[in-house]
Design an enzyme around this catalytic site. Structure first.
Site, mmCIF file in Angstrom:
data_model
loop_
_atom_site.group_PDB
_atom_site.id
_atom_site.type_symbol
_atom_site.label_atom_id
_atom_site.label_comp_id
_atom_site.label_asym_id
_atom_site.label_seq_id
_atom_site.Cartn_x
_atom_site.Cartn_y
_atom_site.Cartn_z
ATOM 1 N N GLU A 270 8.831 9.681 62.614
ATOM 2 C CA GLU A 270 8.320 10.099 63.905
ATOM 3 C C GLU A 270 8.424 8.965 64.898
ATOM 4 O O GLU A 270 8.610 7.801 64.533
ATOM 5 C CB GLU A 270 6.871 10.558 63.788
ATOM 6 N N GLN B 6 7.305 8.124 69.434
ATOM 7 C CA GLN B 6 6.228 8.324 70.395
ATOM 8 C C GLN B 6 6.155 9.762 70.870
ATOM 9 O O GLN B 6 5.074 10.294 71.093
ATOM 10 C CB GLN B 6 6.436 7.391 71.592
ATOM 11 N N PHE B 7 7.302 10.430 70.998
ATOM 12 C CA PHE B 7 7.311 11.771 71.569
ATOM 13 C C PHE B 7 7.929 12.828 70.653
ATOM 14 O O PHE B 7 8.082 13.976 71.063
ATOM 15 C CB PHE B 7 8.076 11.779 72.897
ATOM 16 N N GLY B 8 8.310 12.449 69.448
ATOM 17 C CA GLY B 8 8.955 13.441 68.608
ATOM 18 C C GLY B 8 8.885 13.093 67.140
ATOM 19 O O GLY B 8 8.377 12.048 66.750
ATOM 20 N N GLU B 9 9.394 14.010 66.296
ATOM 21 C CA GLU B 9 9.366 13.844 64.850
ATOM 22 C C GLU B 9 10.707 14.275 64.275
ATOM 23 O O GLU B 9 11.461 15.025 64.898
ATOM 24 C CB GLU B 9 8.244 14.695 64.236
ATOM 25 N N ASP C 6 22.235 0.338 64.472
ATOM 26 C CA ASP C 6 21.390 0.287 63.263
ATOM 27 C C ASP C 6 22.201 0.701 62.040
ATOM 28 O O ASP C 6 21.745 1.470 61.200
ATOM 29 C CB ASP C 6 20.178 1.206 63.441
#
Length: 788
Positions: free
Chosen positions: A499, A501-504, A643
């Site tokens: 997850e 800050q605003f989603g998962e 990444d």
């Protein structure tokens, strides 16, 4: 030289070096599988109270029999699964799963408790920091659930006791995570901690709330607790702790009104030759707290205490209120038990961690603020502190000065860029990516075609977010979303992958997805089984900016089409919450896949270790070729991944690799990321020096990460890159790359790696950008080896 971001990074590095404190063990990094899955834990180390059938005995994470332990009766205090870890272990994480036996089982434990023992005789019950014993388990038989033990425990024997409030049968598959407890301490005794009421502050409870021994007549004895949990105390103990408990939680503290000194006794698993003791002490002298003034330690090698103690006097500090480690020299004395008297230097004395170094074991060096110099070194220490303070003042002045001057220069540079095109042919804001190579653009006056600041490293949903040049983003996002709208009611939740800050990010089963996508579907033949997918979902409280970024990411992902890149399959955007559905591979990520396997040999067959068909190096090389091919495709679109690592490479059942971006959001890989407070999390062990020091992420920095990913593959992911270096030491090492004076530390050559391939890795880690290969060059260099 007026790069404010560069100054901020250098300032951060100086702060890290000046304030870092390294404990005896770090729970965030001590998260290695202990051997249930790969059979390092043998069958004779497993024991159970009962089993409902001979095929449901204590055999875990294996597909033999019914594939799980199932007690004969309903869960109660008498039903347990016991594991002997073989040695003292710092246990931090427990993973559980139900009995799904190829989708035919449906038994699982909704809740369980944990008992543990260091000697196999005296058993203790684990409780969390709020005093609760119950751990939430599984909600279905399929999904594996990872739970952190907070606090972690030091143990050799572990019992899992399933709990259920329903009349249902339970079954459990288990994996345990942690690392070896090399300290060897099995108990400490001390006076109970006391309560403090600082004027104008809430009461600070300085008791050892997680102590697992006996509390009797104001004494603690026979156990371990907060002094060995790996969590060091805050400088300001009056603040509420990060675990949402009371002020002073991190410390065990005493007042001198009833004690002349604090006596502590330490018992170890065996006789040891002690070199030093590290005590993390509070020094908030404004609240009448200081480090101890001196300590005397007696040693018990056999049955009686030796008469002559080791005595140590500290240098008190009335200027720096920071908590610090005090290192006490124990003069290589041999014993199995120690008894130490700590003497007060002020009204209060408070400890949060105590650890011991023995034999030839080299403990990490404590920071400068924690040093315990003799009186002759005091002037040198003061001189060093004054120098550091002056450097900080100069840096702060430069930052403030540049805030003013750089604003003026920025306007001038923008005007010049519009009037005088750069050597690459593009404007300042939107470089023409068709006129120059990535390496040329990097050295031009224009910003790199996909250079990006570290602040935007983390995506809306907590996963990585591709860096895309503004010109490419604009051309992509002008188009409509090409992915089809999928009925959201056909997505069945299985597991939360991560997850932000605003989603998962969720792992789901998508019913009827192959039929929905129709001919030309990228999905493999599933033989009638449901399709596993990853679903990125925007939360309802997301900001409008986050919503726009999410839609932009959908549009970008919908244009990616490569056999080695995770594909966007469909979306759910006709109503909230917004969702994008991508591929998910059934064999999971490459890191977990390789770390649980060995090269096939007589030895592995004899020990029944699961192995993949890694009989020749070409299997590993084929994995490398697939990753280089996928990255070659991203580079051709001017995308920067930022990444790249084995945790972000997924495998299907045919061992096809697809590059993804979920690693950052996985709890299991949290130790691979270094968090800069208030900014971002960074995979520093995979990052090029210029990405860490200057915030520059380019295709060339992706090449650096590819070299580290190759290294992971040829070590079979058995260890973390630079595993012997702390995070702060990894950052310091990037400074050596920048200075280029021959003192930088490189990763070693893996035993399985041919010399020519290690030379290719070393080229990926070249200090100068033009000396690194391109992904096209890497692909062409690797591909011929597969067919040899």
């Amino acid at each position: 030289w007026c790069d404010r971001r560069t100054i901020m990074h250098l300032f951060l590095l100086l702060i890290l070096q000046a304030t870092a404190a390294i404990g005896q063990i770090d729970p965030a990094h001590c998260r290695y599988p202990l051997g249930m899955e790969d059979r390092r834990i043998k069958d004779d180390a497993l024991k159970a109270s009962s089993q409902w059938h001979e095929t449901t005995g204590p055999q875990l994470n294996r597909e033999e029999g019914d594939g799980a332990w199932c007690p004969a009766a309903l869960p109660s205090v008498s039903q347990y699964l016991e594991v002997d870890l073989g040695r003292l272990t710092f246990l931090t994480v427990i993973g559980t799963q139900g009995r799904y036996i190829r989708n035919s089982g449906n038994e699982f434990a909704r809740e369980y408790r944990v008992n543990y023992s260091r000697d196999g005789k005296l058993w203790k019950s684990w409780r969390n920091r709020q005093g609760n014993e119950i751990i939430e388990g599984n909600k279905d038989a399929y999904t594996s659930v990872i739970k952190d033990l907070r606090p972690p425990i030091v143990t050799r024997y572990v019992r899992l006791l399933p709990v259920t409030r329903l009349s249902t049968t339970v079954c459990m598959r288990v994996e345990l995570y942690g690392c070896s407890w090399d300290d060897g301490l099995i108990s400490y005794s001390a006076p109970e901690g006391q309560r403090m009421q600082p004027p104008g502050y809430p009461i600070a409870n300085l008791n050892d709330s997680t102590y697992d021994g006996v509390h009797e007549r104001g004494k603690l004895f026979g156990g371990l607790g907060q002094l060995t949990d790996g969590v060091i105390g805050q400088d300001d103990f009056t603040r509420t702790h990060e675990y949402s408990v009371w002020p002073g939680y991190d410390y065990l503290g005493w007042k001198n009104d009833s004690l002349e000194y604090v006596e502590m006794e330490f018992v170890f698993d065996r006789q040891r030759n002690f070199t030093s003791m590290k005590v993390h002490s509070n020094n908030m002298f404004s609240r009448d707290v200081k480090i101890f003034s001196s300590v005397s330690c007696w040693f018990k090698p056999h049955f009686v205490w030796e008469a002559e103690p080791v005595e140590f006097r500290t240098v008190l500090d009335d200027r720096n209120p920071s908590a610090r480690y005090v290192t006490v020299d124990l003069n290589h004395r041999t014993a199995k038990s120690l008894r130490c008297h700590f003497y007060f230097a002020d009204v209060w004395m408070m400890f949060s961690e105590i650890s011991f170094q023995s034999g030839n074991k080299h403990a990490p060096a404590a920071p400068s603020a924690s040093a315990t110099p003799d009186d002759g070194k005091t002037p040198i220490l003061i001189g060093c502190l004054v120098t550091i303070i002056l450097l900080l003042v100069i840096i702060i002045f430069l930052i403030l000065w540049c805030q003013y001057v750089c604003k003026v220069l920025e306007k001038t540079l923008i005007k010049q860029a519009l009037v005088f095109p750069t050597a690459c042919g593009g404007g300042y804001a939107e470089p023409d990516i068709t006129q120059c190579t990535p390496h040329q653009c990097f050295h031009s006056n224009a910003p790199h075609y996909a250079e990006t600041d570290i602040v935007r490293l983390q995506g809306v949903t907590g996963s990585n977010m591709y860096a895309v040049p503004a010109l490419t983003v604009d051309s992509l996002t002008r188009k409509d979303i090409s992915a089809a709208e999928f009925p959201r009611q056909q997505l069945i939740f299985r597991e939360k992958l991560g997850e932000g800050q605003f989603g998962e990010v969720h792992l789901c089963e998508a019913e009827g997805l192959p039929e929905f996508l129709g001919e030309g579907s990228p999905l493999p033949d599933r033989d009638g089984h449901s399709v596993l997918v990853a679903v990125k979902q925007l939360r309802a409280d997301a900001t409008s900016q986050a919503r726009n970024d999410f839609l932009k990411e959908i549009k970008i992902m919908s244009r990616l089409n490569d056999p080695n890149i995770i594909r966007l399959l469909c979306v759910c955007v006709s109503s909230d919450p917004l969702c994008m559905v991508t591929e998910y591979m059934e064999n999971g990520d490459l890191n977990m896949f390789l770390s649980q396997r060995e090269i096939e040999s007589t030895l592995t067959h004899a020990n029944n270790i699961p192995s993949v068909r890694l009989t020749i190096l070409s299997d590993l090389l084929h994995m490398a070729v697939q990753i280089s091919s996928g990255m070659k495709y991203l580079a051709s679109l001017n995308f920067v991944h930022r990444d790249l690592a084995t945790r972000n490479c997924l495998l299907d059942r045919r061992l096809t690799i697809k590059i993804a971006d979920f690693g950052m959001s996985r709890n299991l890989y949290s130790s691979d990321y270094y968090r800069i407070q208030g900014r971002a999390v960074l995979p520093i062990r995979w990052m090029a020096w210029e990405s860490i020091l200057l915030g520059k992420f380019t295709t060339a920095s992706d090449v650096w990460a590819f070299g580290v990913t190759l290294w992971e593959i040829f070590t079979l992911c058995k260890e973390q890159p630079y595993s012997l270096l702390s995070d702060e030491q990894v950052i310091e090492n990037t400074g050596e790359f920048f200075r280029n004076q021959g003192r930088q530390i490189f990763l070693y050559a893996p035993p399985l790696c041919p010399p020519s391939l290690f030379e290719l890795m070393m080229r990926c880690w070249s200090r100068d950008i033009p000396d690194r290969p391109t992904f096209e060059g890497l692909y062409q260099a690797l591909k011929p080896h597969v067919n040899q």
